[in-house]
Design a protein around this motif. Structure first.
Motif, PDB file in Angstrom:
ATOM      1  N   GLU A 111       0.792  -1.225   0.000  1.00  0.00           N
ATOM      2  CA  GLU A 111       0.000   0.000   0.000  1.00  0.00           C
ATOM      3  C   GLU A 111       0.832   1.286   0.000  1.00  0.00           C
ATOM      4  O   GLU A 111       0.484   2.231  -0.725  1.00  0.00           O
ATOM      5  N   PRO A 112       1.906   1.405   0.813  1.00  0.00           N
ATOM      6  CA  PRO A 112       2.658   2.668   0.792  1.00  0.00           C
ATOM      7  C   PRO A 112       3.141   3.062  -0.601  1.00  0.00           C
ATOM      8  O   PRO A 112       3.033   4.231  -0.987  1.00  0.00           O
ATOM      9  N   ALA A 113       3.643   2.103  -1.362  1.00  0.00           N
ATOM     10  CA  ALA A 113       4.130   2.410  -2.716  1.00  0.00           C
ATOM     11  C   ALA A 113       2.971   2.785  -3.629  1.00  0.00           C
ATOM     12  O   ALA A 113       3.088   3.690  -4.463  1.00  0.00           O
ATOM     13  N   ARG A 114       1.832   2.109  -3.494  1.00  0.00           N
ATOM     14  CA  ARG A 114       0.671   2.425  -4.328  1.00  0.00           C
ATOM     15  C   ARG A 114       0.168   3.831  -4.028  1.00  0.00           C
ATOM     16  O   ARG A 114      -0.107   4.632  -4.937  1.00  0.00           O
ATOM     17  N   GLN A 115       0.033   4.154  -2.743  1.00  0.00           N
ATOM     18  CA  GLN A 115      -0.445   5.472  -2.370  1.00  0.00           C
ATOM     19  C   GLN A 115       0.521   6.560  -2.838  1.00  0.00           C
ATOM     20  O   GLN A 115       0.101   7.605  -3.353  1.00  0.00           O
ATOM     21  N   ARG A 116       1.809   6.323  -2.668  1.00  0.00           N
ATOM     22  CA  ARG A 116       2.804   7.310  -3.070  1.00  0.00           C
ATOM     23  C   ARG A 116       2.770   7.544  -4.580  1.00  0.00           C
ATOM     24  O   ARG A 116       2.923   8.689  -5.036  1.00  0.00           O
ATOM     25  N   ARG A 117       2.522   6.501  -5.359  1.00  0.00           N
ATOM     26  CA  ARG A 117       2.482   6.655  -6.812  1.00  0.00           C
ATOM     27  C   ARG A 117       1.303   7.539  -7.231  1.00  0.00           C
ATOM     28  O   ARG A 117       1.463   8.443  -8.062  1.00  0.00           O
ATOM     29  N   VAL A 118       0.132   7.303  -6.643  1.00  0.00           N
ATOM     30  CA  VAL A 118      -1.044   8.107  -6.989  1.00  0.00           C
ATOM     31  C   VAL A 118      -0.831   9.563  -6.582  1.00  0.00           C
ATOM     32  O   VAL A 118      -1.104  10.492  -7.355  1.00  0.00           O
ATOM     33  N   LEU A 119      -0.325   9.780  -5.385  1.00  0.00           N
ATOM     34  CA  LEU A 119      -0.113  11.146  -4.925  1.00  0.00           C
ATOM     35  C   LEU A 119       0.944  11.857  -5.760  1.00  0.00           C
ATOM     36  O   LEU A 119       0.820  13.061  -6.035  1.00  0.00           O
ATOM     37  N   ALA A 120       1.983  11.148  -6.178  1.00  0.00           N
ATOM     38  CA  ALA A 120       3.024  11.764  -7.002  1.00  0.00           C
ATOM     39  C   ALA A 120       2.453  12.255  -8.323  1.00  0.00           C
ATOM     40  O   ALA A 120       2.869  13.305  -8.841  1.00  0.00           O
ATOM     41  N   GLU A 121       1.493  11.517  -8.865  1.00  0.00           N
ATOM     42  CA  GLU A 121       0.842  11.966 -10.102  1.00  0.00           C
ATOM     43  C   GLU A 121       0.099  13.285  -9.879  1.00  0.00           C
ATOM     44  O   GLU A 121       0.148  14.198 -10.713  1.00  0.00           O
ATOM     45  N   ASP A 122      -0.589  13.377  -8.738  1.00  0.00           N
ATOM     46  CA  ASP A 122      -1.291  14.622  -8.408  1.00  0.00           C
ATOM     47  C   ASP A 122      -0.305  15.757  -8.118  1.00  0.00           C
ATOM     48  O   ASP A 122      -0.514  16.892  -8.560  1.00  0.00           O
ATOM     49  N   PHE A 123       0.750  15.463  -7.375  1.00  0.00           N
ATOM     50  CA  PHE A 123       1.696  16.508  -6.990  1.00  0.00           C
ATOM     51  C   PHE A 123       2.279  17.204  -8.215  1.00  0.00           C
ATOM     52  O   PHE A 123       2.489  18.417  -8.215  1.00  0.00           O
ATOM     53  N   GLU A 124       2.566  16.443  -9.266  1.00  0.00           N
ATOM     54  CA  GLU A 124       3.202  17.019 -10.442  1.00  0.00           C
ATOM     55  C   GLU A 124       2.275  18.017 -11.142  1.00  0.00           C
ATOM     56  O   GLU A 124       2.691  19.122 -11.500  1.00  0.00           O
ATOM     57  N   VAL A 125       1.004  17.650 -11.326  1.00  0.00           N
ATOM     58  CA  VAL A 125       0.105  18.590 -12.015  1.00  0.00           C
ATOM     59  C   VAL A 125      -0.259  19.772 -11.114  1.00  0.00           C
ATOM     60  O   VAL A 125      -0.462  20.886 -11.606  1.00  0.00           O
ATOM     61  N   VAL A 126      -0.327  19.556  -9.811  1.00  0.00           N
ATOM     62  CA  VAL A 126      -0.589  20.669  -8.904  1.00  0.00           C
ATOM     63  C   VAL A 126       0.586  21.635  -8.902  1.00  0.00           C
ATOM     64  O   VAL A 126       0.401  22.859  -8.903  1.00  0.00           O
ATOM     65  N   ARG A 127       1.805  21.099  -8.907  1.00  0.00           N
ATOM     66  CA  ARG A 127       2.989  21.966  -8.960  1.00  0.00           C
ATOM     67  C   ARG A 127       2.963  22.842 -10.206  1.00  0.00           C
ATOM     68  O   ARG A 127       3.208  24.055 -10.135  1.00  0.00           O
ATOM     69  N   ARG A 128       2.615  22.259 -11.319  1.00  0.00           N
ATOM     70  CA  ARG A 128       2.608  23.015 -12.568  1.00  0.00           C
ATOM     71  C   ARG A 128       1.425  23.980 -12.634  1.00  0.00           C
ATOM     72  O   ARG A 128       1.520  25.069 -13.214  1.00  0.00           O
ATOM     73  N   THR A 129       0.296  23.602 -12.030  1.00  0.00           N
ATOM     74  CA  THR A 129      -0.836  24.520 -11.952  1.00  0.00           C
ATOM     75  C   THR A 129      -0.483  25.724 -11.088  1.00  0.00           C
ATOM     76  O   THR A 129      -0.810  26.873 -11.422  1.00  0.00           O
ATOM     77  N   TRP A 130       0.176  25.484  -9.990  1.00  0.00           N
ATOM     78  CA  TRP A 130       0.583  26.574  -9.104  1.00  0.00           C
ATOM     79  C   TRP A 130       1.568  27.505  -9.815  1.00  0.00           C
ATOM     80  O   TRP A 130       1.510  28.725  -9.673  1.00  0.00           O
ATOM     81  N   GLN A 131       2.452  26.938 -10.602  1.00  0.00           N
ATOM     82  CA  GLN A 131       3.390  27.758 -11.366  1.00  0.00           C
ATOM     83  C   GLN A 131       2.635  28.671 -12.335  1.00  0.00           C
ATOM     84  O   GLN A 131       2.909  29.870 -12.428  1.00  0.00           O
TER      85      GLN A 131
END
Length: 369
Positions: free
Chosen positions: A305-325
């Motif tokens: 589960e930790p790796a699965r959760q981290r993978r999903v969140l990493a996908e969100d983090f990348e688009v949120v980072r670029r949206t914030w930019q």
């Protein structure tokens, strides 16, 4: 600030960029939103014995949740009544009471002041009964403790609305805690919340992790005053028998994605897993994320589960980072049109602006009076 300083939330688009990047908006949110709404603080499944505690913050307010001798959960301001020093940090067991590290004023588990060193040397009588810890309003739903700093927010049941009842067959209290993430991220808190309350991005951002399991038709979005819910049927669960045993209704056939104002997301899957996300602003440009993962999982599934959760969140983090930019660019003058799958974002913006306008109006009347 005046109520008219805040733009109305539009049902066809989103809040303008300045609502994300301006410091005066952030300050208003701290006073009129976070201090006056229910805030998710803890998974109380981790606090089981007398003296077990969790020290945390809501905005800038330090708080403690502790189990007293009768195993009741109590929430107090984490400040000594003498000089304001915080009593505890992190999580642990306070034993028979809470002791200030500064002058060792001590408090019982129910918040009463019970010990003052060199008490006889004070030049006046101490009002010991009036110097207990300040207790804060707290309510527990399933295994989650919510705190209302103001003491005047509507009942927690009103915040949860009817959607939370659909999760009852998940047996959340009986779930295993599979993973916890607590970290600070780049971006205004609303950029993160907007993304979590959006069902439009699954095919583009989560094509293998989430979208692959979702049926292509049948999505519905429903709104209540403080909450919203998107229901998405999942492949292979059409008859309600392939998932976690005991699930009923829509919980057995698809995911229920619940947005809870102002900053909580609950995602329940027919496989018997639950993701809980909460975002707390630490500045205009930084946000604290707490992410819990729960489930009725085998040891093998729990280990993955930790790796699965981290993978999903990493996908969100990348688009949120670029949206914030892009949000901070002067070339992004106004947001585009809202999609149906983003309806929960409008619900979030609507209540956010209402609380900001109400708070500004009350402050204006108080000042003029």
């Amino acid at each position: 600030m005046r109520p008219e300083d805040f733009p109305d939330a539009s049902p066809t688009t989103f809040l303008p960029p300045h609502m994300y990047v301006d410091a005066w908006v952030y300050d208003a949110e701290q006073r009129h939103v976070f201090a006056k709404s229910w805030q998710l603080v803890a998974d109380v499944g981790q606090l089981t014995a007398p003296g077990d505690y969790l020290a945390d913050t809501i905005g800038t307010q330090p708080i403690i949740i502790v189990r007293d001798k009768q195993l009741r959960l109590r929430c107090f301001a984490n400040v000594c009544r003498h000089r304001g020093c915080t009593l505890l940090e992190g999580r642990g067991n306070a034993g028979r009471g809470l002791v200030c590290p500064y002058h060792q004023w001590s408090y019982s588990l129910n918040g009463d002041l019970v010990g003052v060193p060199f008490r006889g040397e004070f030049e006046f009588d101490l009002d010991v009964a009036g110097l207990g810890l300040i207790e804060l309003r707290m309510a527990v739903w399933e295994r989650f403790a919510f705190v209302d700093l103001s003491g005047s927010a509507p009942p927690l049941a009103d915040y949860l609305g009817e959607f939370a009842a659909e999760l009852s067959s998940h047996n959340i209290e009986g779930m295993r805690a599979l993973n916890v993430i607590d970290e600070e991220l780049e971006g205004n808190w609303k950029v993160h919340v907007d993304n979590a309350f959006c069902a439009y991005h699954f095919a583009m951002v989560h094509p293998q992790t989430l979208y692959a399991a979702q049926s292509r038709t049948g999505l519905t979005v429903e709104l209540a005053e403080f909450a919203g819910c998107s229901y998405i049927p999942w492949k292979g669960y059409e008859d309600g028998t392939a998932g976690y045993a005991g699930l009923t209704g829509r919980a057995a056939t698809g995911s229920l994605n619940i947005s809870l104002f102002p900053n909580v997301f609950l995602g329940a899957l027919p496989s018997g897993r639950l993701t809980v996300l909460a975002w707390t602003p630490t500045s205009v440009e930084r946000t604290r994320l707490r992410a819990w993962s729960f489930g009725h999982a085998t040891d093998e599934e729990a280990a993955a589960e930790p790796a699965r959760q981290r993978r999903v969140l990493a996908e969100d983090f990348e688009v949120v980072r670029r949206t914030w930019q892009g949000m901070r660019s002067p070339l992004y003058r106004r947001p585009g049109p809202r999609h149906y799958r983003e309806l929960r974002i409008y619900n979030f913006h609507r209540m956010l602006v209402k609380m900001l306008k109400d708070g500004a109006g009350a402050a204006t009347r108080q000042h003029s009076g």
